[in-house]
Design a protein around this motif. Structure first.
Motif, PDB file in Angstrom:
ATOM      1  N   ILE A  38      30.762  39.718  45.562  1.00 22.09           N
ATOM      2  CA  ILE A  38      32.110  39.400  46.035  1.00 22.09           C
ATOM      3  C   ILE A  38      33.078  40.534  45.704  1.00 22.09           C
ATOM      4  CG2 ILE A  38      34.026  37.771  45.861  1.00 22.09           C
ATOM      5  CD1 ILE A  38      31.501  36.663  47.259  1.00 22.09           C
ATOM      6  N   ASP A  39      33.831  40.976  46.714  1.00 19.46           N
ATOM      7  CA  ASP A  39      34.901  41.952  46.496  1.00 19.46           C
ATOM      8  C   ASP A  39      36.230  41.263  46.204  1.00 19.46           C
ATOM      9  OD1 ASP A  39      33.306  44.205  46.826  1.00 19.46           O
ATOM     10  OD2 ASP A  39      33.577  44.216  48.995  1.00 19.46           O
ATOM     11  N   GLY A  40      36.430  40.075  46.782  1.00 25.30           N
ATOM     12  CA  GLY A  40      37.651  39.344  46.486  1.00 25.30           C
ATOM     13  C   GLY A  40      38.167  38.533  47.652  1.00 25.30           C
ATOM     14  N   PHE A  41      39.343  37.981  47.439  1.00 21.42           N
ATOM     15  CA  PHE A  41      40.038  37.163  48.432  1.00 21.42           C
ATOM     16  C   PHE A  41      41.454  37.717  48.555  1.00 21.42           C
ATOM     17  CE2 PHE A  41      36.722  34.710  46.542  1.00 21.42           C
ATOM     18  CZ  PHE A  41      36.187  33.943  47.567  1.00 21.42           C
ATOM     19  N   ARG A 362      35.687  35.792  40.969  1.00 18.22           N
ATOM     20  CA  ARG A 362      36.383  37.043  40.752  1.00 18.22           C
ATOM     21  C   ARG A 362      35.617  38.238  41.330  1.00 18.22           C
ATOM     22  NH1 ARG A 362      40.942  35.991  40.943  1.00 18.22           N
ATOM     23  NH2 ARG A 362      41.424  38.059  40.094  1.00 18.22           N
ATOM     24  N   PRO A 363      36.321  39.348  41.580  1.00 18.67           N
ATOM     25  CA  PRO A 363      35.642  40.544  42.083  1.00 18.67           C
ATOM     26  C   PRO A 363      34.451  40.914  41.203  1.00 18.67           C
ATOM     27  CG  PRO A 363      38.017  40.830  42.195  1.00 18.67           C
ATOM     28  CD  PRO A 363      37.782  39.553  41.466  1.00 18.67           C
ATOM     29  N   GLY A 364      33.335  41.219  41.848  1.00 12.35           N
ATOM     30  CA  GLY A 364      32.112  41.530  41.123  1.00 12.35           C
ATOM     31  C   GLY A 364      31.181  40.348  40.967  1.00 12.35           C
ATOM     32  N   ALA A 365      31.668  39.140  41.237  1.00 18.13           N
ATOM     33  CA  ALA A 365      30.813  37.957  41.173  1.00 18.13           C
ATOM     34  C   ALA A 365      29.682  38.067  42.191  1.00 18.13           C
ATOM     35  CB  ALA A 365      31.631  36.695  41.431  1.00 18.13           C
ATOM     36  N   ARG A 383      28.188  33.497  40.158  1.00 20.18           N
ATOM     37  CA  ARG A 383      28.127  33.921  38.763  1.00 20.18           C
ATOM     38  C   ARG A 383      29.048  35.109  38.591  1.00 20.18           C
ATOM     39  NH1 ARG A 383      22.825  34.844  38.270  1.00 20.18           N
ATOM     40  NH2 ARG A 383      23.018  37.052  38.832  1.00 20.18           N
ATOM     41  N   ASN A 384      30.071  34.948  37.760  1.00 20.92           N
ATOM     42  CA  ASN A 384      31.030  36.013  37.499  1.00 20.92           C
ATOM     43  C   ASN A 384      30.472  37.026  36.510  1.00 20.92           C
ATOM     44  OD1 ASN A 384      33.403  35.389  39.089  1.00 20.92           O
ATOM     45  ND2 ASN A 384      33.706  33.605  37.773  1.00 20.92           N
ATOM     46  N   THR A 385      31.103  38.192  36.471  1.00 16.16           N
ATOM     47  CA  THR A 385      30.640  39.246  35.566  1.00 16.16           C
ATOM     48  C   THR A 385      30.821  38.857  34.101  1.00 16.16           C
ATOM     49  OG1 THR A 385      32.797  40.356  35.718  1.00 16.16           O
ATOM     50  CG2 THR A 385      31.073  41.084  37.242  1.00 16.16           C
TER      51      THR A 385
END
Length: 444
Positions: A38-41, A362-365, A383-385
């Motif tokens: 995920i990069d984000g929203f 979050r970004p990186g998830a 799964r988040n970082t």
């Protein structure tokens, strides 16, 4: 069945007794199977929408910024999409000021850029977003300046003249440098918006092949200083042709890091044909009234947005979801409605539908595999970082669903007619997924 039981345990959830293995758990998560990162929203405030915010009081401005970017009070958005202007200064509302409004004397003439440090108040919002922790700034051009085009106008379609290709590429890179001057790093750069749609406002046409050709001009000029994004087609199915054209050209494929599409003409139904990341980079639903409802069957309520985000993440494997717009006026389907005359604003449940994903994923998830025993339950898991897990469940049925299996320190956040990310600690092992409700479960 054993595989599913093991997967639940991996997430820190209690497995079902093998003696009752015939009863599938309401939700099964398998962290061993991973999908997209995920990069984000995000959100856009292009076309001078930020000027509406500037008409409000400083306290109201802060409240809106909190609702967009704060992870405790609002959606915690992590991407801001900026509009690269093409119109001369003094254009009517809904147009953006260009950094080179006048023809400098031809495509080979030295450029005559103009920078006011404000960019229709987009610089102000970008700086605010950065202060909240936003790191992705996606700048996108709806059109080249009119003098670079076949129709001599930034509006009503038209094509980029071949002799102006390099000058247009230089123009786009100059825009990123002006933002760098202001302390904002443009991380992602797009040169076209809806190239397959002629609009009465700023618009410019590219075929898939023409887009791939221009990438080969723009890429070497940017020299990898910014991620190139293409091509923001007006429909997801239509975007597949642009992605395919770039993927078929080795030089174009070298430069494009992210493939983008909108969902006005067609929704997300499958991934774009690329191994690179893809973003759903613009959409809001059709509608004729301002609507704050969660679930009223209008097709532009919060429930509709939640379904669209779920589909984009799970059917399209998108790495980012960017909504249009954060705030606007009148009968808008933006997250918020601003009345700049009365100096008031209103918030729709559309914002909270996005927030149920964006605040926690979050970004990186990484998205991990998730399934539901009941097809009315739309489930995704991440799964988040930092090691936290997020399970988002949209119960589309009129009946509650009980998930008996949560273990550890977990919180459920509920969004429906009466709640907007209302938290409740999960005690024991059970979460009740209420009817027609979006529930975000965070396990730490």
């Amino acid at each position: 069945m054993l595989r599913g039981l093991v997967a639940v345990a991996l997430l820190g959830l209690v497995a079902v007794n093998p003696a009752h293995a015939a009863e599938a758990p309401a939700i099964t998560v398998n962290e061993r199977v991973t999908h997209q990162q995920i990069d984000g929203f995000g959100v856009s405030q292009a076309f001078r929408r930020n000027e509406l915010l500037e008409a409000l009081t400083p306290a109201q401005q802060r409240e809106i910024l909190d609702l967009w970017f704060d992870r405790q009070k609002g959606a915690g958005l992590s991407i801001l999409r900026l509009g690269i202007g093409s119109s001369p200064a003094g254009s009517p509302y809904d147009h953006m000021v260009s950094i080179q409004p006048e023809n400098p004397g031809g495509p080979d003439a030295p450029p005559k850029y103009v920078w006011d440090g404000d960019d229709n108040s987009q610089v102000w919002v970008a700086k605010e977003a950065k202060a909240y922790g936003v790191k992705r700034f996606f700048a996108d051009a709806w059109s080249a300046p009119g003098y670079m085009k076949t129709n001599g106008d930034d509006k009503n379609g038209g094509n980029l003249l071949p002799e102006w290709e390099k000058a247009y590429a230089d123009y786009l890179l100059a825009y990123t440098k002006f933002y760098a001057q202001e302390g904002i790093k443009i991380t992602d750069l797009g040169f076209t918006n809806e190239p397959d749609w002629t609009a009465t406002y700023a618009s410019m046409r590219f075929t898939p092949e023409q887009a791939a050709q221009f990438v080969k001009v723009l890429g070497p000029i940017t020299k990898g200083q910014v991620n190139l994004v293409c091509c923001d087609s007006f429909g997801w199915n239509q975007a597949k042709a642009y992605t395919a054209a770039i993927e078929a050209d080795p030089e174009a494929r070298r430069w494009v890091k992210t493939h983008t599409g909108h969902t006005y003409a067609s929704p997300v139904d499958a991934p774009l044909p690329t191994g690179r990341k893809s973003w759903m980079s613009e959409w809001n639903p059709n509608g004729s009234t301002w609507n704050e409802a969660w679930d009223d069957g209008s097709g532009y309520d919060g429930f509709t947005i939640a379904q669209a985000i779920h589909d984009a993440l799970t059917l399209g494997d998108v790495s980012a979801y960017i909504y249009w717009l954060g705030a606007s006026r009148g009968t808008t389907r933006a997250f918020m409605q601003v009345d700049d005359t009365a100096k008031t604003y209103k918030v729709s449940k559309r914002l909270w539908a996005m927030a149920a994903y964006s605040r926690f994923i979050r970004p990186g998830a990484v998205r991990v595999d998730a399934a539901a025993a009941n097809p009315a339950l739309k489930v995704s898991a991440f799964r988040n970082t930092d090691g936290s897990k997020v399970i988002v469940a949209l119960n589309t049925s009129a009946e509650a669903v009980t998930w008996d299996g949560v273990r550890g320190r977990a919180t459920a956040y509920v969004t429906n007619n009466d709640n907007s990310l209302t938290p409740s600690a999960v005690t024991g092992r059970t979460v009740t997924l209420q009817p027609r409700t979006l529930t975000t479960i965070v396990v730490r």
